[in-house]
Write an enzyme that holds these catalytic residues in place. Structure first.
Site, PDB file in Angstrom:
ATOM      1  N   LEU A  32      41.071  36.905  43.425  1.00  0.00           N
ATOM      2  CA  LEU A  32      42.163  37.829  43.111  1.00  0.00           C
ATOM      3  C   LEU A  32      43.530  37.253  43.480  1.00  0.00           C
ATOM      4  O   LEU A  32      43.691  36.619  44.519  1.00  0.00           O
ATOM      5  CB  LEU A  32      41.953  39.152  43.855  1.00  0.00           C
ATOM      6  CG  LEU A  32      40.631  39.885  43.567  1.00  0.00           C
ATOM      7  CD1 LEU A  32      40.583  41.212  44.319  1.00  0.00           C
ATOM      8  CD2 LEU A  32      40.437  40.117  42.065  1.00  0.00           C
ATOM      9  N   HIS A  36      46.007  40.536  39.525  1.00  0.00           N
ATOM     10  CA  HIS A  36      44.917  41.514  39.682  1.00  0.00           C
ATOM     11  C   HIS A  36      45.373  42.676  40.565  1.00  0.00           C
ATOM     12  O   HIS A  36      45.061  43.841  40.290  1.00  0.00           O
ATOM     13  CB  HIS A  36      43.704  40.879  40.372  1.00  0.00           C
ATOM     14  CG  HIS A  36      43.086  39.739  39.633  1.00  0.00           C
ATOM     15  ND1 HIS A  36      43.102  38.463  40.099  1.00  0.00           N
ATOM     16  CD2 HIS A  36      42.414  39.705  38.456  1.00  0.00           C
ATOM     17  CE1 HIS A  36      42.459  37.666  39.261  1.00  0.00           C
ATOM     18  NE2 HIS A  36      42.035  38.395  38.252  1.00  0.00           N
TER      19      HIS A  36
END
Ligand code: PAF
Length: 280
Positions: A32, A36
């Protein structure tokens, strides 16, 4: 934040929140980054429950692509997802998503999946629509969040949603960039030092075309040449495609007289980067 590894666990965790709660869902392949996290944060402001999935989906990688080497750090991801506001992290393995004997494929046919990334990755979108369909069936969200960086993916998923009359709203979130313009991507970690230095050429080239378009140039061939010439100033850049298409349908155009998508894919060594800008 709760973590669920199976479909049953996930559905039970959702039930714990009680009835009639709205669910926001951010499907990811992990590793991530702020892109994200922006999806998760937006989902948090618009829903009662936020579900994040991390699943490196094998079916959307073609032979010889980077499935094995795709970066993974599930532990770090869990901390980041929780801090961004995730209530439930869904971490299935491949057997959970594709149980033994599963043989169902969801495919959006036509030029929308054949051009841009579809021409060098012919099976990619079939894998994406299949897994997104499965994940949406498992989570049953009210809203699902995707990044504008994967503009073609968003267009294909929206077409699938319309085609199958699925009851979920697709929310597209803006591209998040490094200070030098490079669009955030889990794949950026694969860039060697010199490649990383040259990679901002994608956004620079797209912005040069946008400025030219704003100043009155609307000929697609001219704008594409300008983008390609700028990218080619970087010796390590190897263009996969440069294209300008109708933003809504991804149909080819010669002049820009409705919102258009300028999109590029460029390889730097083993790393393939994509970026885009909307001309509207
Ligand atoms: O955009 C991605 O990370 C993936 O394509 C998605 C939507 C999570 C499906 O695997």
């Amino acid at each position: 934040m709760k973590t669920a590894k199976t479909v049953d666990e996930l559905r039970n965790e959702i039930k714990v929140f009680g009835e009639n709660k709205t669910i926001g869902f951010a499907p990811t392949m992990g590793y991530l980054h702020e892109g994200h996290l922006s999806l998760i944060k937006r989902a948090k402001t618009e829903n009662d429950i936020v579900v994040v999935s991390i699943f490196v989906n094998p079916t959307q990688f073609g032979p010889g692509e980077d499935f094995e080497s795709y970066p993974r750090d599930f532990e770090k991801d869990a901390g980041l997802a929780e801090a961004a506001g995730a209530d439930i992290l869904f971490l299935p393995d491949a057997k959970e998503i594709y149980p033994v004997g599963s043989a169902t494929i969801v495919e959006v046919e036509g030029p929308i999946t054949k051009k841009l990334c579809g021409s060098s990755r012919p099976t990619h979108f079939k894998g994406v629509t299949t897994v997104v369909n499965i994940l949406l069936n498992i989570v049953s969200p009210d809203k699902a969040y995707f990044g504008q960086k994967d503009a073609q993916q968003v267009a294909v998923i929206k077409k699938m949603i319309r085609g199958l009359h699925m009851q979920v709203a697709i929310v597209t979130c803006p591209i998040i960039r490094e200070a030098d313009g490079l669009a955030l991507s889990s794949r950026n970690v694969g860039l060697k030092t010199e490649e990383r230095e040259q990679a901002p050429v994608l956004s620079r080239a797209l912005n040069i075309a946008k400025d030219l378009w704003i100043s009155g140039e609307n000929d697609v061939a001219t704008l594409k040449t300008v983008i390609a010439n700028e990218i080619n100033t970087m010796p390590l850049a190897d263009i996969d495609y440069v294209d300008i298409l109708d933003y809504e349908t991804l149909a080819g155009i010669e002049k820009i007289d409705a919102p258009a998508l300028a999109a590029v894919a460029v390889r730097f060594g083993n790393t393939r980067l994509i970026d885009n800008i909307i001309l509207e």
